[in-house]
Design an enzyme around this catalytic site. Structure first.
Site, PDB file in Angstrom:
ATOM      1  N   ASP A   2       0.840  -1.200   0.000  1.00 26.43           N
ATOM      2  CA  ASP A   2       0.000   0.000   0.000  1.00 26.43           C
ATOM      3  C   ASP A   2       0.873   1.246   0.000  1.00 26.43           C
ATOM      4  O   ASP A   2       1.629   1.492   0.939  1.00 26.43           O
ATOM      5  CB  ASP A   2      -0.897   0.000   1.244  1.00 26.43           C
ATOM      6  CG  ASP A   2      -1.809   1.220   1.307  1.00 26.43           C
ATOM      7  OD1 ASP A   2      -2.971   1.091   0.890  1.00 26.43           O
ATOM      8  OD2 ASP A   2      -1.345   2.277   1.763  1.00 26.43           O
TER       9      ASP A   2
ATOM     10  N   TYR B 127       3.080   9.949  -0.498  1.00 27.30           N
ATOM     11  CA  TYR B 127       4.182   9.341   0.256  1.00 27.30           C
ATOM     12  C   TYR B 127       5.529   9.565  -0.428  1.00 27.30           C
ATOM     13  O   TYR B 127       6.580   9.352   0.192  1.00 27.30           O
ATOM     14  CB  TYR B 127       3.975   7.829   0.425  1.00 27.30           C
ATOM     15  CG  TYR B 127       2.722   7.406   1.142  1.00 27.30           C
ATOM     16  CD1 TYR B 127       1.926   8.314   1.846  1.00 27.30           C
ATOM     17  CD2 TYR B 127       2.325   6.076   1.128  1.00 27.30           C
ATOM     18  CE1 TYR B 127       0.772   7.900   2.493  1.00 27.30           C
ATOM     19  CE2 TYR B 127       1.173   5.655   1.777  1.00 27.30           C
ATOM     20  CZ  TYR B 127       0.395   6.573   2.443  1.00 27.30           C
ATOM     21  OH  TYR B 127      -0.747   6.161   3.082  1.00 27.30           O
TER      22      TYR B 127
ATOM     23  N   LYS C 134      -2.977   5.863  -4.234  1.00 26.47           N
ATOM     24  CA  LYS C 134      -4.063   6.793  -3.908  1.00 26.47           C
ATOM     25  C   LYS C 134      -3.869   8.132  -4.618  1.00 26.47           C
ATOM     26  O   LYS C 134      -2.739   8.555  -4.856  1.00 26.47           O
ATOM     27  CB  LYS C 134      -4.112   7.038  -2.390  1.00 26.47           C
ATOM     28  CG  LYS C 134      -4.054   5.766  -1.559  1.00 26.47           C
ATOM     29  CD  LYS C 134      -3.965   6.058  -0.079  1.00 26.47           C
ATOM     30  CE  LYS C 134      -3.665   4.783   0.704  1.00 26.47           C
ATOM     31  NZ  LYS C 134      -2.241   4.453   0.719  1.00 26.47           N
TER      32      LYS C 134
ATOM     33  N   HIS D 177      -7.636   9.586  -1.372  1.00 27.74           N
ATOM     34  CA  HIS D 177      -6.905   9.611  -0.099  1.00 27.74           C
ATOM     35  C   HIS D 177      -7.698  10.281   1.031  1.00 27.74           C
ATOM     36  O   HIS D 177      -7.700   9.783   2.164  1.00 27.74           O
ATOM     37  CB  HIS D 177      -5.559  10.322  -0.301  1.00 27.74           C
ATOM     38  CG  HIS D 177      -4.487   9.825   0.610  1.00 27.74           C
ATOM     39  ND1 HIS D 177      -3.175   9.687   0.218  1.00 27.74           N
ATOM     40  CD2 HIS D 177      -4.516   9.405   1.893  1.00 27.74           C
ATOM     41  CE1 HIS D 177      -2.458   9.224   1.232  1.00 27.74           C
ATOM     42  NE2 HIS D 177      -3.249   9.048   2.254  1.00 27.74           N
TER      43      HIS D 177
END
Length: 274
Positions: A43, A48, A73, A106
């Site tokens: 994931d 990120y 996401k 998200h």
């Protein structure tokens, strides 16, 4: 490895590996270790800033692509129909993949009121076969209800903060009623003290397990998808070593009593950062 079957028939590993707050250069060895240990679900997310590192680990892995379950996401700044389609292409390129298994919104960012339009872009990606399933993160009941009312494809997953101090019972019941799986981020309550809870520690001592392993097992018994994160190889292995014991109904009830509705992350209605 335990699998769940999502509402469109797609099978997803119930225990996956998260890379939130993992640096891009750390993501490659961490994901490589996770794949060696036996994780098959990874994931990540655009925000990120480690999709590239995750992609490198996938590329050098010997695990066939069809055995992997990759989630990413769309971030708040990319909401909107065309923006989302563009953001997806960019994520796919960074990952070095032809498709992802699960694509999520998200955050709903309700202040901007564009998550329905964003979700319709996810529906197009799904209908075009570029993602195997679509869903959301951090959606309250009222946000999901709007999608049910205004969109065509039922979300497969709602990924939310969930741990023994924030059990999300009402939301989980709503999702179950609508055939949507709850997925737990921060399943061990990052920065929290749940790992030091006496009830959790007592159960861990009984089984010769760690508090983290007991909490992961609790998530699995609760029919929740769970994605613990670590960059430490021993911890990555430890978090996966949870399939050789079962919690009793009494132990599950003891953990149920620990709920405090205590968040470490923001309330979704307050998260409007772009």
């Amino acid at each position: 490895m335990d699998y769940v079957t999502l509402n469109n028939g797609l099978k997803m590993p119930q225990l996956g590996f998260g890379v939130w707050q993992v640096e891009n250069d750390e993501a490659t060895p961490a994901v490589s270790t996770a794949l060696e240990v036996g994780y098959r679900s990874i994931d990540t997310a655009m925000i990120y800033a480690n999709e590239d590192g995750v992609g490198k680990a996938i590329d050098k892995s010997n695990v066939p692509r069809e055995e992997l379950f990759i989630t990413t996401k769309v971030w708040n700044s990319d909401h909107g129909y065309e923006n989302t389609l563009k953001a997806f292409d960019e994520s796919l390129e960074r990952l070095g993949l032809d498709y992802v298994d699960l694509y999520l919104i998200h955050w709903p960012t309700p202040k901007f009121d564009d998550y329905v339009e964003t979700y319709k872009a996810l529906e197009k990606l799904y209908n075009d076969g570029r993602v195997k399933a679509i869903g959301v993160c951090n959606f309250h009941i009222e946000h999901i209800q709007r999608l049910l009312d205004e969109c065509d494809v039922l979300p497969a997953v709602n990924q939310v903060e969930c741990h023994p101090y924030l059990q999300q019972t009402e939301l989980k019941n709503f999702c179950e009623k609508n055939n949507i799986y709850l997925e737990a981020w921060s399943p061990l309550m990052q920065g929290g003290d749940v790992l030091n809870n006496d009830v959790i520690k007592g159960i861990a001592d009984k089984y010769g397990k760690t508090p983290a392993q007991v909490i992961i097992r609790w998530h699995l018994h609760s029919d929740v998808i769970v994605i613990p994160k670590s960059v430490t190889p021993s911890r990555i292995r430890e978090n996966f070593d949870v399939f050789d014991f079962e919690l009793t109904e009494e132990e599950m009830a003891q953990i149920a009593e620990l709920n405090r509705d205590e968040r470490k992350g923001p309330d979704p209605n307050d998260m409007n950062k772009r």
